[in-house]
Design an enzyme around this catalytic site. Structure first.
Site, PDB file in Angstrom:
ATOM      1  N   TYR A 190      -1.352   4.707  13.409  1.00 37.76           N
ATOM      2  CA  TYR A 190      -2.691   5.228  13.111  1.00 37.76           C
ATOM      3  C   TYR A 190      -3.665   4.687  14.159  1.00 37.76           C
ATOM      4  O   TYR A 190      -3.269   3.942  15.053  1.00 37.76           O
ATOM      5  CB  TYR A 190      -3.079   4.886  11.666  1.00 37.76           C
ATOM      6  CG  TYR A 190      -2.138   5.553  10.682  1.00 37.76           C
ATOM      7  CD1 TYR A 190      -2.065   6.939  10.607  1.00 37.76           C
ATOM      8  CD2 TYR A 190      -1.273   4.811   9.886  1.00 37.76           C
ATOM      9  CE1 TYR A 190      -1.163   7.575   9.752  1.00 37.76           C
ATOM     10  CE2 TYR A 190      -0.372   5.429   9.026  1.00 37.76           C
ATOM     11  CZ  TYR A 190      -0.328   6.814   8.961  1.00 37.76           C
ATOM     12  OH  TYR A 190       0.560   7.443   8.134  1.00 37.76           O
TER      13      TYR A 190
ATOM     14  N   ARG B 104       8.553   0.693  -2.476  1.00 37.13           N
ATOM     15  CA  ARG B 104       9.349   1.635  -3.276  1.00 37.13           C
ATOM     16  C   ARG B 104       9.875   1.024  -4.563  1.00 37.13           C
ATOM     17  O   ARG B 104       9.997   1.715  -5.582  1.00 37.13           O
ATOM     18  CB  ARG B 104      10.489   2.206  -2.420  1.00 37.13           C
ATOM     19  CG  ARG B 104       9.959   3.164  -1.334  1.00 37.13           C
ATOM     20  CD  ARG B 104      10.968   3.426  -0.267  1.00 37.13           C
ATOM     21  NE  ARG B 104      11.302   2.206   0.459  1.00 37.13           N
ATOM     22  CZ  ARG B 104      12.308   2.087   1.316  1.00 37.13           C
ATOM     23  NH1 ARG B 104      13.087   3.129   1.562  1.00 37.13           N
ATOM     24  NH2 ARG B 104      12.537   0.942   1.939  1.00 37.13           N
TER      25      ARG B 104
ATOM     26  N   PRO C 130       0.820  -1.218   0.000  1.00 36.30           N
ATOM     27  CA  PRO C 130       0.000   0.000   0.000  1.00 36.30           C
ATOM     28  C   PRO C 130       0.852   1.265   0.000  1.00 36.30           C
ATOM     29  O   PRO C 130       1.808   1.371   0.767  1.00 36.30           O
ATOM     30  CB  PRO C 130      -0.792  -0.108   1.312  1.00 36.30           C
ATOM     31  CG  PRO C 130      -0.064  -1.094   2.150  1.00 36.30           C
ATOM     32  CD  PRO C 130       0.590  -2.041   1.199  1.00 36.30           C
TER      33      PRO C 130
ATOM     34  N   ARG D  24      -2.748  -5.362   8.803  1.00 36.81           N
ATOM     35  CA  ARG D  24      -1.356  -4.909   8.828  1.00 36.81           C
ATOM     36  C   ARG D  24      -1.009  -4.457  10.242  1.00 36.81           C
ATOM     37  O   ARG D  24      -1.758  -3.684  10.845  1.00 36.81           O
ATOM     38  CB  ARG D  24      -1.146  -3.763   7.842  1.00 36.81           C
ATOM     39  CG  ARG D  24       0.325  -3.481   7.600  1.00 36.81           C
ATOM     40  CD  ARG D  24       0.541  -2.512   6.467  1.00 36.81           C
ATOM     41  NE  ARG D  24       1.515  -3.064   5.548  1.00 36.81           N
ATOM     42  CZ  ARG D  24       2.415  -2.352   4.877  1.00 36.81           C
ATOM     43  NH1 ARG D  24       2.449  -1.047   4.979  1.00 36.81           N
ATOM     44  NH2 ARG D  24       3.273  -2.936   4.077  1.00 36.81           N
TER      45      ARG D  24
ATOM     46  N   GLN E  50      -7.112  -1.288   1.364  1.00 32.37           N
ATOM     47  CA  GLN E  50      -6.631  -1.061   2.738  1.00 32.37           C
ATOM     48  C   GLN E  50      -7.494   0.015   3.399  1.00 32.37           C
ATOM     49  O   GLN E  50      -7.615   1.125   2.877  1.00 32.37           O
ATOM     50  CB  GLN E  50      -5.155  -0.617   2.761  1.00 32.37           C
ATOM     51  CG  GLN E  50      -4.625  -0.587   4.198  1.00 32.37           C
ATOM     52  CD  GLN E  50      -3.221  -0.023   4.332  1.00 32.37           C
ATOM     53  OE1 GLN E  50      -2.975   1.125   4.009  1.00 32.37           O
ATOM     54  NE2 GLN E  50      -2.291  -0.828   4.828  1.00 32.37           N
TER      55      GLN E  50
HETATM   56  C1  LIG Z   1       4.989   6.816  -0.806  1.00 37.43           C
HETATM   57  C2  LIG Z   1       4.651   5.775   0.231  1.00 37.43           C
HETATM   58  C3  LIG Z   1       3.361   5.741   0.754  1.00 37.43           C
HETATM   59  C4  LIG Z   1       2.997   4.749   1.693  1.00 37.43           C
HETATM   60  N1  LIG Z   1       1.697   4.661   2.115  1.00 37.43           N
HETATM   61  C5  LIG Z   1       1.322   3.615   2.880  1.00 37.43           C
HETATM   62  C6  LIG Z   1      -0.049   3.377   3.168  1.00 37.43           C
HETATM   63  O1  LIG Z   1      -0.960   4.077   2.695  1.00 37.43           O
HETATM   64  N2  LIG Z   1      -0.359   2.329   3.978  1.00 37.43           N
HETATM   65  C7  LIG Z   1       0.608   1.507   4.503  1.00 37.43           C
HETATM   66  O2  LIG Z   1       0.281   0.569   5.233  1.00 37.43           O
HETATM   67  N3  LIG Z   1       1.913   1.702   4.216  1.00 37.43           N
HETATM   68  C8  LIG Z   1       2.277   2.702   3.407  1.00 37.43           C
HETATM   69  N4  LIG Z   1       3.602   2.840   3.049  1.00 37.43           N
HETATM   70  C9  LIG Z   1       4.599   1.858   3.543  1.00 37.43           C
HETATM   71  C10 LIG Z   1       4.847   0.779   2.502  1.00 37.43           C
HETATM   72  O3  LIG Z   1       3.680   0.003   2.230  1.00 37.43           O
HETATM   73  C11 LIG Z   1       5.972  -0.201   2.949  1.00 37.43           C
HETATM   74  O4  LIG Z   1       5.575  -0.860   4.124  1.00 37.43           O
HETATM   75  C12 LIG Z   1       7.308   0.512   3.189  1.00 37.43           C
HETATM   76  O5  LIG Z   1       7.589   1.464   2.167  1.00 37.43           O
HETATM   77  C13 LIG Z   1       8.474  -0.500   3.248  1.00 37.43           C
HETATM   78  O6  LIG Z   1       8.546  -1.240   2.040  1.00 37.43           O
HETATM   79  P1  LIG Z   1       9.656  -0.959   0.889  1.00 37.43           P
HETATM   80  O7  LIG Z   1      10.989  -1.056   1.559  1.00 37.43           O
HETATM   81  O8  LIG Z   1       9.433  -2.040  -0.136  1.00 37.43           O
HETATM   82  O9  LIG Z   1       9.411   0.418   0.346  1.00 37.43           O
HETATM   83  C14 LIG Z   1       3.987   3.827   2.129  1.00 37.43           C
HETATM   84  C15 LIG Z   1       5.287   3.904   1.618  1.00 37.43           C
HETATM   85  C16 LIG Z   1       5.620   4.839   0.667  1.00 37.43           C
HETATM   86  C17 LIG Z   1       7.024   4.856   0.112  1.00 37.43           C
END
Ligand SMILES: Cc1cc2nc3c(=O)[nH]c(=O)nc-3n(C[C@H](O)[C@H](O)[C@H](O)COP(=O)(O)O)c2cc1C
Length: 363
Positions: A169, A311, A11, A217, A88
């Site tokens: 949250y 990312r 997400p 989550r 979500q």
């Molecule tokens: C731009 C951005 C927005 C995010 N928004 C959410 C979100 O709406 N809900 C959520 O549970 N995590 C959110 N996350 C966290 C990501 O889902 C993920 O857990 C976190 O980036 C680590 O994963 P990665 O190393 O693959 O980026 C967000 C991350 C990024 C980079």
């Protein structure tokens, strides 16, 4: 629910909605990643009321036009790809009423702030709003907002929902003692801190079709000396599983401004491993998983059932298509319209491999 592969688009809030309604940006963003081959897409945190939003750009599921706009997106994903799509659902709690990410992450709005609510009147960090302590009546209201959003999500054609109980949250802030200092039945022991999130999960489960899964989550550690640890996370996951969660999406942190996270490659995967193997609860691993070999190793070693990448999917919507080609997996689904791209990529990669082999043999 059957997914085509175990890669999940994690997400990611796009902070681009107006009045909670998803728009072309959300369609293009999720659509591109559906064509990009991941088995499951999870939407950004979609808020159950206007006050549940983190920022004015967050998507919602509380007005008729939200359901209609989301239906357009789920129908497009299902029509043009085999990906499943999960909604979500969340409530920002003490972290609400803040600016868009690129204007100041976790910074309160300069004007037009709305009142935020939380288990205890503790600001998330200095300079952020002190939330109003929730009454039992507020809990009823929020629970019903989750139920309404869940019903709308089912009508909008989502395959799955995920309750956002992570990252500080609202529901997360009940679970962790860092933000929950209540002295009633909703604070203190883990059992008490879990009471309201479990109530929301049970109500949501009752409102969601039996044959569609629910994920929750969690932040499996607070990364503080006085917060949740991996041990407690196993108990949390078990309680959620018993209350109807089919899978636990194992994130960590963002629950306290005092946290000292330990980052690294796949840094949250050990937490997923424990929940899956000690708690016997299915999991999604997430956090700095970037390579196909890492995904395969996590799955093959039984450390998670699915792997979510955030990312990496911003850098490459076609992450799964590219990973499959690199591994020489020819049976990967590609959009039929993109077949010539698949063939060219596979040809280029096998030629590259041949040249590398020739290079090493002449040395
Ligand atoms: C731009 C951005 C927005 C995010 N928004 C959410 C979100 O709406 N809900 C959520 O549970 N995590 C959110 N996350 C966290 C990501 O889902 C993920 O857990 C976190 O980036 C680590 O994963 P990665 O190393 O693959 O980026 C967000 C991350 C990024 C980079």
């Amino acid at each position: 629910m059957e997914v085509r592969n175990r890669v999940v688009v994690s997400p990611m809030d796009m902070y681009s909605a107006r009045d909670g309604t998803p728009n072309e940006l959300h369609l293009i963003h999720l659509g591109a990643r559906a064509l990009g081959g991941a088995g499951l897409l999870v939407t950004e945190m979609t808020c159950v009321s206007p006050e549940a939003r983190i920022s004015l750009g967050c998507t919602g599921m509380y007005r008729d036009e939200h359901e209609a706009a989301w239906r357009g997106i789920t129908e497009a994903v299902h029509r043009w790809s085999p990906a499943k799509i999960c909604l979500q659902l969340g409530h920002s709690g003490a972290k609400g009423s803040t600016k868009l990410m690129w204007e100041g992450n976790e910074e309160p709005l300069e004007s037009g702030q709305w009142e935020v609510i939380a288990p205890s009147p503790i600001a998330f960090r200095d300079g952020m709003q002190v939330p109003r302590e929730m009454t039992r009546r507020d809990m009823d209201t929020v629970r019903e907002q989750f139920v309404r959003a869940t019903r709308m999500g089912a009508a909008a054609g989502f395959d799955m929902i995920e309750l956002h109980c992570a990252h500080g949250y609202l529901l997360s802030s009940f679970i962790t003692p860092v933000s929950n200092r209540r002295r009633d039945n909703y604070g203190g022991s883990l059992e008490n801190r879990m009471r309201f999130p479990l109530e929301v999960l049970s109500a949501t489960r009752a409102a969601w079709p039996d044959n569609r899964p629910i994920s929750v989550r969690v932040s499996a550690t607070d990364w503080t000396h006085d917060g949740i640890t991996g041990d407690e996370a196993v108990q949390i996951a078990r309680a959620l599983h018993a209350a109807g969660a089919d899978i636990i999406h194992v994130s960590a942190g963002q629950t306290s401004a005092r946290a000292k996270p330990v980052y690294g490659r796949m840094f949250q995967t050990p937490l997923s491993d424990r929940i899956r193997n000690e708690g016997h609860v299915p999991t999604i691993a997430v956090g700095n998983i970037t390579e196909a070999d890492q995904v395969n190793a996590i799955i093959a070693a039984g450390r998670a059932d699915l792997c979510a990448l955030a990312r990496s999917h911003l850098a490459d919507p076609n992450w799964t298509l590219h990973a499959a080609a690199q591994l020489g997996y020819r049976d990967q689904w590609w959009p039929v319209q993109y077949q010539s791209g698949k063939e060219q990529l596979e040809r280029m990669l096998s030629r590259q491999k041949e040249m590398e082999l020739q290079g090493t043999s002449t040395i």
